[in-house]
Design a protein around this motif. Sequence first.
Motif, PDB file in Angstrom:
ATOM      1  N   VAL A  83       0.961  -0.635   0.021  1.00 27.67           N
ATOM      2  CA  VAL A  83       0.247   0.327  -0.365  1.00 27.67           C
ATOM      3  C   VAL A  83       0.850   1.191   0.134  1.00 27.67           C
ATOM      4  O   VAL A  83       0.129   2.862  -0.740  1.00 27.67           O
ATOM      5  CB  VAL A  83      -0.902   0.067   1.240  1.00 27.67           C
ATOM      6  CG1 VAL A  83      -1.489   1.077   1.158  1.00 27.67           C
ATOM      7  CG2 VAL A  83      -1.698  -0.732   1.992  1.00 27.67           C
ATOM      8  N   THR A  84       1.577   1.054   0.661  1.00 30.96           N
ATOM      9  CA  THR A  84       2.493   2.447   0.507  1.00 30.96           C
ATOM     10  C   THR A  84       4.182   2.575  -0.123  1.00 30.96           C
ATOM     11  O   THR A  84       4.641   3.790  -0.630  1.00 30.96           O
ATOM     12  CB  THR A  84       3.714   2.366   2.422  1.00 30.96           C
ATOM     13  OG1 THR A  84       4.191   1.379   2.534  1.00 30.96           O
ATOM     14  CG2 THR A  84       2.345   2.473   3.052  1.00 30.96           C
ATOM     15  N   GLY A  85       4.337   1.700  -0.930  1.00 33.00           N
ATOM     16  CA  GLY A  85       5.203   1.485  -2.049  1.00 33.00           C
ATOM     17  C   GLY A  85       6.413   1.758  -0.916  1.00 33.00           C
ATOM     18  O   GLY A  85       7.854   1.763  -1.497  1.00 33.00           O
ATOM     19  N   SER A  86       7.101   1.185   0.430  1.00 36.62           N
ATOM     20  CA  SER A  86       8.459   1.419   0.645  1.00 36.62           C
ATOM     21  C   SER A  86       8.352   0.164   1.405  1.00 36.62           C
ATOM     22  O   SER A  86       7.632  -0.675   1.851  1.00 36.62           O
ATOM     23  CB  SER A  86       7.236   2.548   2.372  1.00 36.62           C
ATOM     24  OG  SER A  86       9.429   2.609   2.790  1.00 36.62           O
ATOM     25  N   GLU A  87       9.884   0.033   1.339  1.00 34.64           N
ATOM     26  CA  GLU A  87      10.179  -1.682   1.795  1.00 34.64           C
ATOM     27  C   GLU A  87      10.284  -1.503   3.461  1.00 34.64           C
ATOM     28  O   GLU A  87      10.120  -2.213   3.764  1.00 34.64           O
ATOM     29  CB  GLU A  87      11.037  -1.484   1.183  1.00 34.64           C
ATOM     30  CG  GLU A  87      12.957  -0.252   1.755  1.00 34.64           C
ATOM     31  CD  GLU A  87      14.148  -1.031   1.038  1.00 34.64           C
ATOM     32  OE1 GLU A  87      14.426  -1.803   1.588  1.00 34.64           O
ATOM     33  OE2 GLU A  87      14.151  -0.488  -0.134  1.00 34.64           O
ATOM     34  N   PHE A 131       5.208   6.452   9.675  1.00 34.11           N
ATOM     35  CA  PHE A 131       4.707   6.328   9.275  1.00 34.11           C
ATOM     36  C   PHE A 131       5.395   6.347   7.845  1.00 34.11           C
ATOM     37  O   PHE A 131       5.278   7.838   7.978  1.00 34.11           O
ATOM     38  CB  PHE A 131       3.158   6.265   9.246  1.00 34.11           C
ATOM     39  CG  PHE A 131       2.383   5.294  10.384  1.00 34.11           C
ATOM     40  CD1 PHE A 131       2.380   3.737  10.696  1.00 34.11           C
ATOM     41  CD2 PHE A 131       3.103   5.937  11.472  1.00 34.11           C
ATOM     42  CE1 PHE A 131       2.152   3.031  11.439  1.00 34.11           C
ATOM     43  CE2 PHE A 131       2.570   5.644  12.715  1.00 34.11           C
ATOM     44  CZ  PHE A 131       1.746   4.823  13.166  1.00 34.11           C
ATOM     45  N   LEU A 132       5.548   5.572   6.849  1.00 33.82           N
ATOM     46  CA  LEU A 132       6.408   6.570   5.605  1.00 33.82           C
ATOM     47  C   LEU A 132       5.928   6.386   4.048  1.00 33.82           C
ATOM     48  O   LEU A 132       4.895   5.210   4.454  1.00 33.82           O
ATOM     49  CB  LEU A 132       8.182   5.841   5.499  1.00 33.82           C
ATOM     50  CG  LEU A 132       8.880   6.004   6.564  1.00 33.82           C
ATOM     51  CD1 LEU A 132      10.088   5.233   6.096  1.00 33.82           C
ATOM     52  CD2 LEU A 132       9.023   7.022   6.906  1.00 33.82           C
ATOM     53  N   THR A 133       5.546   6.911   3.235  1.00 36.28           N
ATOM     54  CA  THR A 133       5.170   6.055   1.561  1.00 36.28           C
ATOM     55  C   THR A 133       6.052   6.854   1.170  1.00 36.28           C
ATOM     56  O   THR A 133       7.272   7.313   1.635  1.00 36.28           O
ATOM     57  CB  THR A 133       4.256   7.621   1.782  1.00 36.28           C
ATOM     58  OG1 THR A 133       4.243   8.506   1.590  1.00 36.28           O
ATOM     59  CG2 THR A 133       2.517   7.008   2.849  1.00 36.28           C
ATOM     60  N   ASN A 134       6.154   5.797  -0.033  1.00 41.88           N
ATOM     61  CA  ASN A 134       7.368   6.316  -0.853  1.00 41.88           C
ATOM     62  C   ASN A 134       6.424   5.773  -2.372  1.00 41.88           C
ATOM     63  O   ASN A 134       6.410   5.411  -3.201  1.00 41.88           O
ATOM     64  CB  ASN A 134       8.829   5.278  -0.967  1.00 41.88           C
ATOM     65  CG  ASN A 134      10.011   5.051  -1.858  1.00 41.88           C
ATOM     66  OD1 ASN A 134       9.404   6.405  -2.307  1.00 41.88           O
ATOM     67  ND2 ASN A 134      10.366   4.769  -1.558  1.00 41.88           N
ATOM     68  N   TYR A 135       5.303   6.704  -2.893  1.00 41.18           N
ATOM     69  CA  TYR A 135       4.769   6.653  -3.995  1.00 41.18           C
ATOM     70  C   TYR A 135       5.867   7.295  -5.609  1.00 41.18           C
ATOM     71  O   TYR A 135       6.574   8.160  -5.309  1.00 41.18           O
ATOM     72  CB  TYR A 135       4.187   7.293  -4.031  1.00 41.18           C
ATOM     73  CG  TYR A 135       2.977   6.791  -3.471  1.00 41.18           C
ATOM     74  CD1 TYR A 135       2.335   5.600  -3.120  1.00 41.18           C
ATOM     75  CD2 TYR A 135       2.496   8.150  -2.073  1.00 41.18           C
ATOM     76  CE1 TYR A 135       1.747   4.762  -1.848  1.00 41.18           C
ATOM     77  CE2 TYR A 135       1.260   7.123  -0.792  1.00 41.18           C
ATOM     78  CZ  TYR A 135       1.004   5.710  -1.200  1.00 41.18           C
ATOM     79  OH  TYR A 135      -0.032   5.345  -0.408  1.00 41.18           O
ATOM     80  N   PRO A 136       6.239   6.448  -6.314  1.00 47.92           N
ATOM     81  CA  PRO A 136       7.547   7.289  -6.892  1.00 47.92           C
ATOM     82  C   PRO A 136       6.885   8.273  -7.986  1.00 47.92           C
ATOM     83  O   PRO A 136       7.862   9.390  -7.885  1.00 47.92           O
ATOM     84  CB  PRO A 136       8.009   6.334  -7.764  1.00 47.92           C
ATOM     85  CG  PRO A 136       6.103   4.720  -8.156  1.00 47.92           C
ATOM     86  CD  PRO A 136       6.131   5.035  -6.889  1.00 47.92           C
ATOM     87  N   GLU A 137       5.890   8.731  -7.887  1.00 46.91           N
ATOM     88  CA  GLU A 137       5.465   9.005  -8.974  1.00 46.91           C
ATOM     89  C   GLU A 137       5.015  10.834  -7.949  1.00 46.91           C
ATOM     90  O   GLU A 137       5.155  12.180  -8.580  1.00 46.91           O
ATOM     91  CB  GLU A 137       3.925   9.013  -9.550  1.00 46.91           C
ATOM     92  CG  GLU A 137       2.481   9.700  -8.350  1.00 46.91           C
ATOM     93  CD  GLU A 137       2.503   7.637  -8.563  1.00 46.91           C
ATOM     94  OE1 GLU A 137       3.343   7.291  -8.598  1.00 46.91           O
ATOM     95  OE2 GLU A 137       1.211   7.239  -7.045  1.00 46.91           O
ATOM     96  N   GLU A 138       5.498  10.786  -6.844  1.00 46.58           N
ATOM     97  CA  GLU A 138       5.514  12.206  -5.680  1.00 46.58           C
ATOM     98  C   GLU A 138       6.667  12.702  -5.315  1.00 46.58           C
ATOM     99  O   GLU A 138       7.813  11.610  -5.906  1.00 46.58           O
ATOM    100  CB  GLU A 138       5.109  11.421  -3.960  1.00 46.58           C
ATOM    101  CG  GLU A 138       3.644  12.198  -3.692  1.00 46.58           C
ATOM    102  CD  GLU A 138       2.917  12.025  -2.774  1.00 46.58           C
ATOM    103  OE1 GLU A 138       4.514  12.236  -1.710  1.00 46.58           O
ATOM    104  OE2 GLU A 138       1.841  11.278  -2.544  1.00 46.58           O
ATOM    105  N   ILE A 146      16.080   6.524  -1.148  1.00 50.23           N
ATOM    106  CA  ILE A 146      14.886   6.482  -1.095  1.00 50.23           C
ATOM    107  C   ILE A 146      14.497   5.862  -0.329  1.00 50.23           C
ATOM    108  O   ILE A 146      14.170   4.776  -0.857  1.00 50.23           O
ATOM    109  CB  ILE A 146      14.317   7.743  -0.878  1.00 50.23           C
ATOM    110  CG1 ILE A 146      14.931   9.594  -0.792  1.00 50.23           C
ATOM    111  CG2 ILE A 146      13.068   8.070  -0.241  1.00 50.23           C
ATOM    112  CD1 ILE A 146      14.105  10.113  -2.567  1.00 50.23           C
ATOM    113  N   VAL A 147      13.896   5.572   1.281  1.00 48.98           N
ATOM    114  CA  VAL A 147      13.224   4.463   1.854  1.00 48.98           C
ATOM    115  C   VAL A 147      11.571   4.434   2.204  1.00 48.98           C
ATOM    116  O   VAL A 147      11.124   4.112   1.475  1.00 48.98           O
ATOM    117  CB  VAL A 147      13.767   3.679   3.432  1.00 48.98           C
ATOM    118  CG1 VAL A 147      12.831   2.759   3.830  1.00 48.98           C
ATOM    119  CG2 VAL A 147      15.057   3.008   2.839  1.00 48.98           C
TER     120      VAL A 147
END
Lengths: 179, 179
Positions: free
Chosen positions: A42-46, A68-75, A138-139
Amino acid sequence: MDIATVFDDVKRMNKRQFFYQVLSFGMIVSSALMIWKGLMVVTGSESPIVVVLSGSMEPAFHRGDLLFLTNYPEEPVRVGEIVVFKVEGRDIPIVHRVLKLHEKDNSTVKFLTKGDNNSVDDRGLYAPGQLWLTKKDIVGRARGFLPYVGMVTILMNEYPKFKYAVLACLGLYVLMHRE
Amino acid sequence: MHSVLQRGNSILAYALSVLAFLTFCCFISTVFLNYTTNTDIKTVKVLVKNVPDYSASREKNDLGFLTFDLKTDLTHLFNWNVKQLFLYLTAEYTTPSNELNQVVLWDKIILRGENAVLDFKNMNTKYYFWDDGNGLKSNKNITLTLSWNIIPNAGLLPNVFATGSHSFKFPVEYTTSRM
């Protein structure tokens, strides 16, 4: 409930009940794993949840706070965001704020970070000869904050005996607890 | 019968769930608030030099110098779920080599309870304004924006841009003398 009655309980269990307890224990472990892996999707983060391990972002984040992390490539990455990144040769990811950023028209981006509580930027922390971070380092990016909760994992990592004691207690409880 | 352990366990579990619920209420009560406000930024003195950047590539890069006036009142941004504001002043511009450049020139941490009425005159920047190359001289459009990252007691970590940015241009000649 003293020890003798606990073992009495186990003795009185038949095979069927014992297997049932083992299965429900496996159920707990696998659902925890599913939640973690699901969060990764859901978050795209490892690593969607990290514990702050150093005081370099004080007074915002202290040791033991949860992020809490997110890592969406388009952001896109922007200045002022708090990123969690990995540096070659260091196992532990670092949580710091983006200080400078240069983005080319093919959207390759390089940026420099700094901890709020540090007086200099992070070039001294990067791998030797590395001047900038790029997107692949980036993680995740910090989106949510919960204080103190990560203290438990810090305690467990610093006192391995405590960790094994907690795990043993939980395991015994789940295996022996009868509905 | 309930043993001491069982009683302690249920008290702890109940206390934790109440705490979690209250934390969630604290988060949900502030998550939809609007944290933008107006600021007044002006540059006073602007000049640009061309000197070797020993912290990075050691090549001659453009180094901007500026002093600025900043006036804003952030008192009303604080509520029970704002632990700290991290203010940062960003210079954003375009150069022929990079489509987007963002450099943080100054930042400030304001904790809840501290003075949040800012009126700075002729402030120096906190960080060096290095360009990634030679794109500052006679650059016509540098935009200064004040933003803040809200650090809550528990919740999201939004980055808010203030309304009221300031655009300026760099001189067409390098300053060669000492300042």
